[in-house]
Design a protein around this motif. Structure first.
Motif, PDB file in Angstrom:
ATOM      1  N   SER A  15       0.829  -1.213   0.000  1.00  0.00           N
ATOM      2  CA  SER A  15       0.000   0.000   0.000  1.00  0.00           C
ATOM      3  C   SER A  15       0.858   1.255   0.000  1.00  0.00           C
ATOM      4  O   SER A  15       0.583   2.218  -0.726  1.00  0.00           O
ATOM      5  CB  SER A  15      -0.930   0.003   1.215  1.00  0.00           C
ATOM      6  N   LEU A  16       1.917   1.250   0.804  1.00  0.00           N
ATOM      7  CA  LEU A  16       2.813   2.409   0.860  1.00  0.00           C
ATOM      8  C   LEU A  16       3.531   2.614  -0.467  1.00  0.00           C
ATOM      9  O   LEU A  16       3.702   3.748  -0.933  1.00  0.00           O
ATOM     10  CB  LEU A  16       3.831   2.225   1.996  1.00  0.00           C
ATOM     11  N   ILE A  17       3.960   1.517  -1.080  1.00  0.00           N
ATOM     12  CA  ILE A  17       4.647   1.617  -2.373  1.00  0.00           C
ATOM     13  C   ILE A  17       3.696   2.112  -3.452  1.00  0.00           C
ATOM     14  O   ILE A  17       4.082   2.846  -4.370  1.00  0.00           O
ATOM     15  CB  ILE A  17       5.245   0.248  -2.765  1.00  0.00           C
ATOM     16  N   SER A  18       2.399   1.732  -3.352  1.00  0.00           N
ATOM     17  CA  SER A  18       1.422   2.041  -4.400  1.00  0.00           C
ATOM     18  C   SER A  18       1.017   3.506  -4.421  1.00  0.00           C
ATOM     19  O   SER A  18       0.579   4.004  -5.473  1.00  0.00           O
ATOM     20  CB  SER A  18       0.166   1.185  -4.208  1.00  0.00           C
ATOM     21  N   ILE A  19       1.116   4.200  -3.291  1.00  0.00           N
ATOM     22  CA  ILE A  19       0.599   5.571  -3.208  1.00  0.00           C
ATOM     23  C   ILE A  19       1.167   6.487  -4.296  1.00  0.00           C
ATOM     24  O   ILE A  19       0.404   7.130  -5.026  1.00  0.00           O
ATOM     25  CB  ILE A  19       0.842   6.159  -1.803  1.00  0.00           C
ATOM     26  N   PRO A  20       2.499   6.595  -4.478  1.00  0.00           N
ATOM     27  CA  PRO A  20       2.995   7.480  -5.546  1.00  0.00           C
ATOM     28  C   PRO A  20       2.619   6.993  -6.935  1.00  0.00           C
ATOM     29  O   PRO A  20       2.398   7.807  -7.842  1.00  0.00           O
ATOM     30  CB  PRO A  20       4.517   7.456  -5.335  1.00  0.00           C
ATOM     31  N   VAL A  21       2.529   5.664  -7.122  1.00  0.00           N
ATOM     32  CA  VAL A  21       2.137   5.121  -8.425  1.00  0.00           C
ATOM     33  C   VAL A  21       0.708   5.539  -8.758  1.00  0.00           C
ATOM     34  O   VAL A  21       0.418   6.013  -9.865  1.00  0.00           O
ATOM     35  CB  VAL A  21       2.254   3.577  -8.426  1.00  0.00           C
ATOM     36  N   ILE A  22      -0.184   5.384  -7.788  1.00  0.00           N
ATOM     37  CA  ILE A  22      -1.590   5.752  -7.978  1.00  0.00           C
ATOM     38  C   ILE A  22      -1.712   7.248  -8.253  1.00  0.00           C
ATOM     39  O   ILE A  22      -2.438   7.673  -9.155  1.00  0.00           O
ATOM     40  CB  ILE A  22      -2.415   5.374  -6.734  1.00  0.00           C
ATOM     41  N   TYR A  23      -0.980   8.049  -7.491  1.00  0.00           N
ATOM     42  CA  TYR A  23      -1.057   9.505  -7.643  1.00  0.00           C
ATOM     43  C   TYR A  23      -0.608   9.930  -9.039  1.00  0.00           C
ATOM     44  O   TYR A  23      -1.278  10.732  -9.709  1.00  0.00           O
ATOM     45  CB  TYR A  23      -0.182  10.175  -6.583  1.00  0.00           C
ATOM     46  N   TYR A  24       0.478   9.376  -9.508  1.00  0.00           N
ATOM     47  CA  TYR A  24       1.006   9.752 -10.831  1.00  0.00           C
ATOM     48  C   TYR A  24       0.064   9.314 -11.944  1.00  0.00           C
ATOM     49  O   TYR A  24      -0.287  10.108 -12.832  1.00  0.00           O
ATOM     50  CB  TYR A  24       2.391   9.142 -11.037  1.00  0.00           C
ATOM     51  N   LEU A  25      -0.355   8.052 -11.929  1.00  0.00           N
ATOM     52  CA  LEU A  25      -1.187   7.523 -13.005  1.00  0.00           C
ATOM     53  C   LEU A  25      -2.547   8.210 -13.059  1.00  0.00           C
ATOM     54  O   LEU A  25      -3.041   8.539 -14.144  1.00  0.00           O
ATOM     55  CB  LEU A  25      -1.370   6.007 -12.833  1.00  0.00           C
ATOM     56  N   SER A  26      -3.169   8.431 -11.906  1.00  0.00           N
ATOM     57  CA  SER A  26      -4.505   9.042 -11.895  1.00  0.00           C
ATOM     58  C   SER A  26      -4.455  10.473 -12.403  1.00  0.00           C
ATOM     59  O   SER A  26      -5.307  10.884 -13.205  1.00  0.00           O
ATOM     60  CB  SER A  26      -5.098   8.998 -10.481  1.00  0.00           C
ATOM     61  N   ASN A  27      -3.469  11.243 -11.994  1.00  0.00           N
ATOM     62  CA  ASN A  27      -3.372  12.630 -12.460  1.00  0.00           C
ATOM     63  C   ASN A  27      -3.020  12.707 -13.935  1.00  0.00           C
ATOM     64  O   ASN A  27      -3.510  13.600 -14.647  1.00  0.00           O
ATOM     65  CB  ASN A  27      -2.341  13.399 -11.631  1.00  0.00           C
ATOM     66  N   ALA A  28      -2.189  11.790 -14.417  1.00  0.00           N
ATOM     67  CA  ALA A  28      -1.837  11.771 -15.843  1.00  0.00           C
ATOM     68  C   ALA A  28      -3.080  11.510 -16.687  1.00  0.00           C
ATOM     69  O   ALA A  28      -3.267  12.134 -17.742  1.00  0.00           O
ATOM     70  CB  ALA A  28      -0.775  10.707 -16.108  1.00  0.00           C
ATOM     71  N   TRP A  29      -3.946  10.620 -16.232  1.00  0.00           N
ATOM     72  CA  TRP A  29      -5.156  10.303 -17.000  1.00  0.00           C
ATOM     73  C   TRP A  29      -6.191  11.420 -16.900  1.00  0.00           C
ATOM     74  O   TRP A  29      -6.835  11.775 -17.893  1.00  0.00           O
ATOM     75  CB  TRP A  29      -5.747   8.987 -16.500  1.00  0.00           C
ATOM     76  N   LEU A  30      -6.345  12.002 -15.723  1.00  0.00           N
ATOM     77  CA  LEU A  30      -7.366  13.034 -15.521  1.00  0.00           C
ATOM     78  C   LEU A  30      -7.059  14.325 -16.273  1.00  0.00           C
ATOM     79  O   LEU A  30      -7.954  15.146 -16.488  1.00  0.00           O
ATOM     80  CB  LEU A  30      -7.524  13.336 -14.031  1.00  0.00           C
ATOM     81  N   GLU A  31      -5.820  14.515 -16.685  1.00  0.00           N
ATOM     82  CA  GLU A  31      -5.469  15.708 -17.454  1.00  0.00           C
ATOM     83  C   GLU A  31      -6.180  15.755 -18.803  1.00  0.00           C
ATOM     84  O   GLU A  31      -6.224  16.796 -19.457  1.00  0.00           O
ATOM     85  CB  GLU A  31      -3.951  15.771 -17.666  1.00  0.00           C
ATOM     86  N   ASN A  32      -6.755  14.620 -19.248  1.00  0.00           N
ATOM     87  CA  ASN A  32      -7.485  14.591 -20.507  1.00  0.00           C
ATOM     88  C   ASN A  32      -8.838  15.288 -20.410  1.00  0.00           C
ATOM     89  O   ASN A  32      -9.508  15.478 -21.429  1.00  0.00           O
ATOM     90  CB  ASN A  32      -7.715  13.133 -20.946  1.00  0.00           C
ATOM     91  N   TYR A  33      -9.269  15.640 -19.205  1.00  0.00           N
ATOM     92  CA  TYR A  33     -10.608  16.192 -18.992  1.00  0.00           C
ATOM     93  C   TYR A  33     -10.516  17.632 -18.511  1.00  0.00           C
ATOM     94  O   TYR A  33      -9.775  17.940 -17.588  1.00  0.00           O
ATOM     95  CB  TYR A  33     -11.366  15.350 -17.958  1.00  0.00           C
ATOM     96  N   ALA A  34     -11.308  18.500 -19.150  1.00  0.00           N
ATOM     97  CA  ALA A  34     -11.327  19.906 -18.731  1.00  0.00           C
ATOM     98  C   ALA A  34     -11.901  20.041 -17.330  1.00  0.00           C
ATOM     99  O   ALA A  34     -11.459  20.867 -16.539  1.00  0.00           O
ATOM    100  CB  ALA A  34     -12.142  20.731 -19.729  1.00  0.00           C
ATOM    101  N   PHE A  35     -12.896  19.208 -17.024  1.00  0.00           N
ATOM    102  CA  PHE A  35     -13.504  19.198 -15.686  1.00  0.00           C
ATOM    103  C   PHE A  35     -13.342  17.786 -15.134  1.00  0.00           C
ATOM    104  O   PHE A  35     -13.813  16.816 -15.749  1.00  0.00           O
ATOM    105  CB  PHE A  35     -14.987  19.580 -15.747  1.00  0.00           C
ATOM    106  N   HIS A  36     -12.681  17.679 -14.021  1.00  0.00           N
ATOM    107  CA  HIS A  36     -12.409  16.342 -13.500  1.00  0.00           C
ATOM    108  C   HIS A  36     -12.367  16.362 -11.975  1.00  0.00           C
ATOM    109  O   HIS A  36     -12.302  17.426 -11.338  1.00  0.00           O
ATOM    110  CB  HIS A  36     -11.096  15.796 -14.061  1.00  0.00           C
ATOM    111  N   ILE A  37     -12.400  15.175 -11.419  1.00  0.00           N
ATOM    112  CA  ILE A  37     -12.318  15.031  -9.973  1.00  0.00           C
ATOM    113  C   ILE A  37     -10.889  15.281  -9.508  1.00  0.00           C
ATOM    114  O   ILE A  37      -9.949  15.259 -10.308  1.00  0.00           O
ATOM    115  CB  ILE A  37     -12.767  13.627  -9.526  1.00  0.00           C
ATOM    116  N   THR A  38     -10.740  15.513  -8.223  1.00  0.00           N
ATOM    117  CA  THR A  38      -9.426  15.503  -7.581  1.00  0.00           C
ATOM    118  C   THR A  38      -9.342  14.212  -6.776  1.00  0.00           C
ATOM    119  O   THR A  38     -10.195  13.971  -5.921  1.00  0.00           O
ATOM    120  CB  THR A  38      -9.251  16.706  -6.644  1.00  0.00           C
ATOM    121  N   PRO A  39      -8.375  13.354  -7.089  1.00  0.00           N
ATOM    122  CA  PRO A  39      -8.302  12.076  -6.357  1.00  0.00           C
ATOM    123  C   PRO A  39      -8.271  12.300  -4.853  1.00  0.00           C
ATOM    124  O   PRO A  39      -7.375  12.967  -4.322  1.00  0.00           O
ATOM    125  CB  PRO A  39      -6.988  11.462  -6.860  1.00  0.00           C
TER     126      PRO A  39
END
Length: 821
Positions: free
Chosen positions: A758-782
């Motif tokens: 879980s600790l190792i996954s946190i930066p991975v999740i943060y990077y991947l989710s923000n990279a994908w959400l940049e495709n949307y003009a209006f998006h959630i904040t993880p």
């Protein structure tokens, strides 16, 4: 020797049926999931490559700078661009223009009357006007008709096979006459196969471009609504050709660009790049995303890795039970190389069986997978699909070799390294660090699983945000009726009577007529500027035709000024001042400090001083398109004619079906012979999210499969660990250990691994989710849920799996446990 290896392998697999089944089934699921993912990725990546000359076909989009810098780049272009490029550039050997028939007609129907006088009439949507060169450039299969001439004559129409059956059944349609809108006869000159799913533009009918007169502007330099495709000569240097475009635009648009202080730039976009790498305005359909395809590919690799890790862990864990076998074989003269060969042979059989099982899963599940994603991605698999690619078969061979040799190598070397004396005596056989390596592999497996679960959570949260977010208007219980086609003269009174009768129905809240509806990009666009600004400071703005009921029907909030009155009808080309409504984004675009400041101000239309517009009110921003897109600047006016395209009816929620039946009855009475073509706005709007919904489903499905594969490995591994500690558990029970204490003891190592993962996954999740959400003009904040739900879910599954396995042993009579060894 081979026969001996085969017998020993068979005995070993049969003796350990549970572990063998987990290994084989886990690998089979991993391979099958990997196949489906990469089949989907291949399908998405090969859009439009069915065209035999795809590498030389380019679309010509347009972008802007200067005073039109805020105007989004568009996939469409001026209709005169294609002919001019062919005339000016020897590198351009051919061109074709494609434009929706909706640009010329608010609505259109086709009808056919057979020899017995029976008439079939349908309202149509997917109709495009194209140049005669269409079938010379594109490779859509033509079932009947001549590719070179079927679209050369005016009033020629080519139908898809399904459309042809709709009108003519099994009768040969060639030469038949279809009546368009009761005023134009169209001759069927060809039938093509239904457009494949991997085409970036979908159509059911094609009409010859020469069917429209030149005064409609298809040779014009001021109407960027036509998709333009050019064919370049083989070997053309695209960069060098694009370097000539500035002079080309200056030649044809220089005077206008200087007058309005803007620059137009033309580009060459490979047709094979459109689906995944294009985000222009006015795309023919919702495109995919190369980032999403990349993420899906990563998921495929993750699932396969999880399955391979299961195999390594279970094989090395199981090695303790085969220690005496290895020791005895070494004593009687077996060499290390022979033992390694034996275990690699067993690994090959397991992987071969897994491949066979995966093939069964793939064949049986393919129809369901196609239905699940809403696309047929497997048709022509061997002829022109993934099975026709040599790299696919190399990948299959690679997966087999990796699974059989490389993944099987570690367990083989572990077991072949056992010391004979210790093995025969049944002493501890694990090499130093063996358990640690297995724990690291399980932790890595948990990292992958948590990342996949988190990705699914992000996708679904974003999708729900877009579907349920505040759009700034009412879309539920709103039914949209497409404008009827009235044969002969269009009588304005008919429209007014119909709308007024609709509003009198007790089941209707309100109704409004408009030129466009939410969920669809506004087709009308032009330049506007403030009275205090020069022509060079004009701004491209979307133009929406509405009536006085638009605001109350859609429940849009006015932040300043007032709504239209019934007396505010006007013409945008008249000398008198026209009242208009603008949205907050338009206020910002024009440079007003506030909506209140904008009210009452004069703005100019088409950057000309002769047409003055007065801002009557300012609407709160609303999402004309999906939340993937930015808010558009919109200007609304009330036209003094009734050439509307849509009637939006806000129904009361008590009995929608009954209300709709009443509306249809009035429609048929007012417009006899016109099909009642309607749809609900919420369903229509949600079509924009079709690709996102499909992505969410795919992410969810394969994340679940990844968790299943990981759980299978966890089940087998925990079962074996508990079996090894059976006597220890018996001793602890004799000494007074409780069942709960024993469950904690057995599960604590696995819980620790989940926490580390879980600790190792946190930066991975943060990077991947923000990279994908940049495709949307209006998006959630993880939020925290993205980082908390996946570990908690995995921890819960882990504890359930471990405790289920442990509970039976913990409750067993300690006497039986002590006799187990």
């Amino acid at each position: 020797m081979l026969r001996n290896y085969l017998i020993i392998a068979g005995r070993s697999l049969w003796r350990n049926k549970g572990f063998s089944a987990i290994n084989i089934f886990g690998l089979a699921i991993g391979i099958a999931a990997c196949f489906f993912i990469f089949q989907y990725v291949y399908f998405e990546s090969t859009y439009d490559r069915f065209n035999t000359n795809a590498e030389n076909i380019y679309r010509v989009p347009i972008s802007y700078a200067g005073s039109l810098a805020n105007t989004p780049a568009t996939a469409a272009n001026h209709p005169a661009v294609g002919p001019a490029m062919k005339a000016d550039f020897p590198e351009v050997v051919d061109f074709v223009r494609v434009v929706s028939n909706a640009l010329f007609m608010n609505s259109y129907t086709l009808s056919y009357k057979d020899v017995k006088g029976r008439e079939k009439i349908h309202s149509e949507t997917n109709m495009f006007l194209v140049d005669a060169s269409f079938f010379n450039i594109f490779s859509y299969p033509l079932l009947s008709g001549d590719r070179k001439s079927c679209l050369s004559e005016p009033h020629s129409i080519v139908l898809s096979s399904s459309t042809a059956r709709k009108y003519f059944g099994d009768t040969d349609p060639l030469g038949k006459i279809l009546d368009m809108n009761g005023s134009m006869s169209m001759k069927v000159t060809g039938v093509f196969e239904d457009v494949p799913d991997n085409s970036h533009i979908k159509f059911d009918m094609l009409v010859s471009m020469s069917s429209i007169k030149q005064n409609y502007g298809y040779d014009d330099w001021g109407w960027p609504e036509f998709y333009t495709y050019v064919v370049l000569a083989p070997g053309t240097d695209v960069k060098k050709l694009e370097a000539k475009f500035p002079a080309f635009t200056e030649k044809y648009l220089g005077k206008l660009m200087k007058e309005l202080n803007f620059r137009s730039s033309f580009h060459l976009q490979p047709i094979s790049d459109i689906h995944l790498n294009s985000n222009y305005s006015r795309e023919a359909e919702v495109n995919g995303s190369d980032i999403e395809i990349y993420f899906l590919g990563v998921i495929g690799v993750f699932i396969l890795f999880i399955a391979w890790i299961n195999y390594i862990n279970l094989s090395t864990a199981k090695s303790m039970e085969r220690a005496k076998e290895v020791g005895m074989r070494k004593v009687v003269g077996a060499g290390k190389s022979q033992l390694i060969t034996q275990f690699l042979f067993e690994s090959s059989i397991v992987n071969l069986l897994a491949l066979a099982a995966a093939l069964v899963i793939i064949i049986s599940c393919t129809p369901y997978f196609n239905d699940f994603i809403g696309k047929d991605i497997t048709t022509g698999f061997f002829s022109n699909g993934l099975g026709n690619e040599p790299v696919f078969w190399f990948a299959v061979l690679f997966i087999f070799l990796v699974g059989a040799l490389f993944v099987g190598a570690y367990p083989a070397f572990v077991m072949s390294s056992f010391i004979p004396v210790r093995a025969v005596k049944g002493l501890k056989m694990y090499p130093s660090g063996g358990i640690s390596i297995r724990q690291k592999l399980v932790s890595f497996q948990f990292v992958l699983s948590i990342s996949l679960i988190a990705s699914t959570v992000v996708v679904f949260q974003q999708f729900n945000f877009m579907r349920n977010g505040n759009l700034g208007y009412q879309k539920d219980q709103v039914v949209i009726i497409k404008a009827p086609v009235v044969k002969g003269a269009v009588i304005d009174n008919e429209y007014q009577i119909f709308k007024s009768q609709i509003q009198k129905l007790t089941s209707v809240n309100n109704a409004t007529t408009t030129s466009d509806i939410p969920g669809h990009k506004i087709r009308l666009q032009n330049n506007f500027r403030r009275a205090t600004q020069s022509k060079q400071q004009s701004h491209a703005t979307y133009l929406l035709e509405i009536d006085e009921n638009f605001i109350p029907t859609y429940q849009i909030k006015l932040v300043a000024g007032q709504n239209f009155l019934s007396i505010d009808k006007s013409s945008m080309d008249s000398a008198s001042i026209t009242k208009v409504l603008i949205n907050e984004e338009m206020v910002k675009t024009l440079g007003f400090k506030s909506p209140e400041e904008a009210v009452g101000k004069i703005i100019f239309y088409m950057a000309g001083d002769d047409v003055q517009l007065k801002v009557a009110g300012v609407m709160k921003n609303f999402h004309q398109r999906s939340l993937k897109e930015k808010i558009d600047p919109i200007l609304c006016y009330y036209p003094n004619f009734s050439n509307w395209k849509y009637l939006s009816v806000n129904l009361k929620s008590e009995n929608a079906s009954k209300s709709l039946a009443e509306v249809e009855k009035l429609y048929q009475k007012t417009f006899p012979g016109s099909p009642f073509d309607y749809f609900f706005l919420d369903e229509y709007f949600d079509r924009q999210y079709k690709a996102d919904a499909r992505l969410g489903n795919v992410f969810g499905l394969f994340s679940i499969l990844a968790i299943i594969v990981a759980s299978l490995g966890l089940l087998g591994l925990s079962s074996f660990v508990i079996k090894l500690r059976t006597k220890e558990i018996g001793v602890r029970k004799v000494l007074g250990a409780s069942v709960v204490g024993l469950l904690v003891l057995i599960s604590k190592d696995f819980v620790k691994m989940v926490c580390i993962a879980s600790l190792i996954s946190i930066p991975v999740i943060y990077y991947l989710s923000n990279a994908w959400l940049e495709n949307y003009a209006f998006h959630i904040t993880p939020g925290l849920s993205v980082f908390i739900i996946p570990p908690v879910l995995l921890l819960t599954l882990t504890l359930i799996t471990i405790c289920t396995q442990s509970l039976k042993t913990a409750l067993t009579n300690p006497v039986k446990s002590l006799k187990s060894e």
